[in-house]
Design an enzyme around this catalytic site. Structure first.
Site, PDB file in Angstrom:
ATOM      1  N   CYS A 319     -87.027 -81.898  67.466  1.00  0.00           N
ATOM      2  CA  CYS A 319     -85.578 -82.110  67.585  1.00  0.00           C
ATOM      3  C   CYS A 319     -84.884 -81.337  66.468  1.00  0.00           C
ATOM      4  O   CYS A 319     -85.440 -81.201  65.374  1.00  0.00           O
ATOM      5  CB  CYS A 319     -85.219 -83.595  67.446  1.00  0.00           C
ATOM      6  SG  CYS A 319     -85.856 -84.637  68.761  1.00  0.00           S
ATOM      7  N   GLU A 353     -89.463 -77.201  71.046  1.00  0.00           N
ATOM      8  CA  GLU A 353     -89.840 -78.051  72.168  1.00  0.00           C
ATOM      9  C   GLU A 353     -88.745 -78.014  73.235  1.00  0.00           C
ATOM     10  O   GLU A 353     -87.562 -78.036  72.921  1.00  0.00           O
ATOM     11  CB  GLU A 353     -90.031 -79.484  71.637  1.00  0.00           C
ATOM     12  CG  GLU A 353     -90.640 -80.449  72.607  1.00  0.00           C
ATOM     13  CD  GLU A 353     -90.939 -81.781  71.946  1.00  0.00           C
ATOM     14  OE1 GLU A 353     -90.402 -82.796  72.408  1.00  0.00           O
ATOM     15  OE2 GLU A 353     -91.680 -81.793  70.946  1.00  0.00           O
TER      16      GLU A 353
END
Length: 463
Positions: A319, A353
């Protein structure tokens, strides 16, 4: 449905809102919730095709009751996998082949079948015409982006995985998690308006303001609770090791196992501004890198990124977030640059990601473009030949994963395949645009100020 008839959850109808140009418009919206306060109905609406951060409570006067559509079921759309350019013989299948770099000033010989073909450098009008093709760009409806100049669409969505910090299937979201539940957050000298739902304790969601300690990120019910806490809290920076400092900018490395309370509080705060990620209270498998700005009162959080201690998919970011007061000031790109500096020290290539948030994709597209163009424009011709470089070499120099290098070259429309030869064409528009962008990019990571020793987590019995 007749005018004046009750509007229920799931109905769709035009709703009056004020756009970015301060003009009234009536976009289609879905009713997510209805509540009654002192006999007055309020409707929580999501504007179709707009970012969820624009969702809001509206009064009945803003609803166009003449054009109500009943609740409906939406068909699921299959997700395509893979990156563009996956045909046999494309750059991602042959990353060791040399690519010729053609600059605007390079004379290009006529191509023959027996010699390596070249693609003519594009002039400004040709480049603008290419950029104007349908599907090339779309106007972003999001607010507060770090970068204006990059597209926020991604023509190559990746299938989400079932581990880490991803939402595996957004269709399972219930109505509660689709609605903002925190009205306002006070963090140090800033008051933040959350964009999305965050699973703070339910008793806090009815408060007009949620007060957070800006150093340990603990939350309190009132200003008085925060003031009492500050008399006892001795932190003036994030817990963990300071691994970078230059000027007023510092980075702290926080272990999700050793500093569990801080890491969980950081995730709760971040979820207010991240829609694509979900929160896992098990922070043990993650490291958190918090960027701060220093003044006489302490180290104030600017943003952060997290990464898995062990990632089989070569993810170097799970994140990433720049807090709203610091967006559009170059901090997002600084966070990304720092993540790749860590990958360089680790001797690995990395990638964020997936799926990226809209703001994350904007910043990554811009960072990848500038970093790769910086490499290409720095190449020098040898022996009268045009400069050459491979995809692998670009990846090794930058620590950007090969797939991201290829997708960026294709996104910029730089890579061309002609009669057996790949050529990178740097047009005048590309060169001038890059030079203008780099003049504005004042904040950069200085590798000499990084004091980081990577750990081999695979050999550690416990995190």
């Amino acid at each position: 449905m007749a005018e004046g008839m009750d509007v229920s959850e799931g109905c769709r109808l035009p709703v009056l809102r004020r756009n970015q140009d301060n003009e009234d418009e009536w976009p289609l919206a879905e009713i997510l919730s209805v509540k009654d306060i002192s006999g007055r109905k309020l409707f929580y609406v999501h504007y179709i095709d707009f970012n969820k951060r624009l969702d809001e409570w509206v009064t009945q006067e803003r609803l166009d009751l003449k054009r109500v559509q009943g609740p409906r079921k939406e068909a699921k759309t299959p997700t395509k996998n893979g990156l563009p350019g996956s045909r046999p013989g494309s750059p991602d299948r042959d990353t060791k082949r040399k690519l010729e770099v053609v600059s605007p000033a390079t004379p290009v010989p006529a191509a023959t079948e027996t010699s390596p073909a070249s693609v003519f450098p594009q002039n400004g009008s040709a480049r603008r015409a290419a950029a104007a093709q349908p599907g090339r760009k779309r106007k972003s409806t999001c607010l507060g982006t770090d970068e204006d100049s990059q597209d926020s669409s991604d023509g190559a969505p990746q299938a989400p995985r079932m581990t880490g910090s991803l939402v595996s299937d957004r269709s399972h979201d219930d109505i509660v998690t689709r609605m903002k539940n925190i009205e306002c957050i006070e963090l140090g000298r800033h008051r933040l308006k959350p964009w999305y739902f965050s699973p703070y304790p339910q008793e806090l969601t009815a408060l007009p303001v949620l007060y957070l300690c800006e150093f340990c990120l603990k939350y309190g019910h009132s200003l008085r609770c925060l003031q009492r806490h500050l008399t006892k809290c001795d932190l003036r920076h994030p817990p963990g090791n300071e691994i970078y400092r230059k000027g007023t900018i510092s980075f702290f490395e926080i272990d999700g196992r050793k500093n569990k309370s801080y890491s969980q509080n950081l995730c709760l705060l971040a979820k207010c501004f991240l829609d694509h990620k979900t929160l896992y209270y098990d922070t043990d498998p993650f490291l958190f890198y918090v960027m701060t700005e220093y003044d006489c009162k302490g180290f104030h959080i600017v943003g952060y990124f997290s990464k898995e201690k062990e990632s089989t998919e070569d993810y170097n970011v799970a994140c990433i977030l720049t807090l709203p007061p610091y967006q559009r000031r170059g901090y997002g790109k600084l966070l990304i640059e720092f993540s790749y500096e860590l990958s360089k020290v680790e001797g690995k290539t990395g990638t964020p990601e997936k799926p990226l948030s809209d703001l994350g994709l904007l910043s990554y597209r811009s960072y990848w473009s500038q970093t790769i163009l910086e490499i290409l424009m720095g190449l020098k011709a040898e022996g009268g030949e045009r400069p050459q470089i491979t995809i692998n070499e670009i990846s090794e120099i930058t620590s950007i994963k090969k797939e991201d290098v290829i997708s960026t070259l294709q996104y910029l429309n730089l890579i061309n395949y002609y009669k057996g030869q790949y050529i990178l064409t740097l047009s005048e528009d590309i060169v001038e645009g890059h030079e203008r962008a780099m003049l504005k990019r004042v904040l950069r990571i200085d590798a000499k100020c990084l004091h980081f020793t990577p750990k081999d987590w695979s050999k550690r019995g416990k995190w």
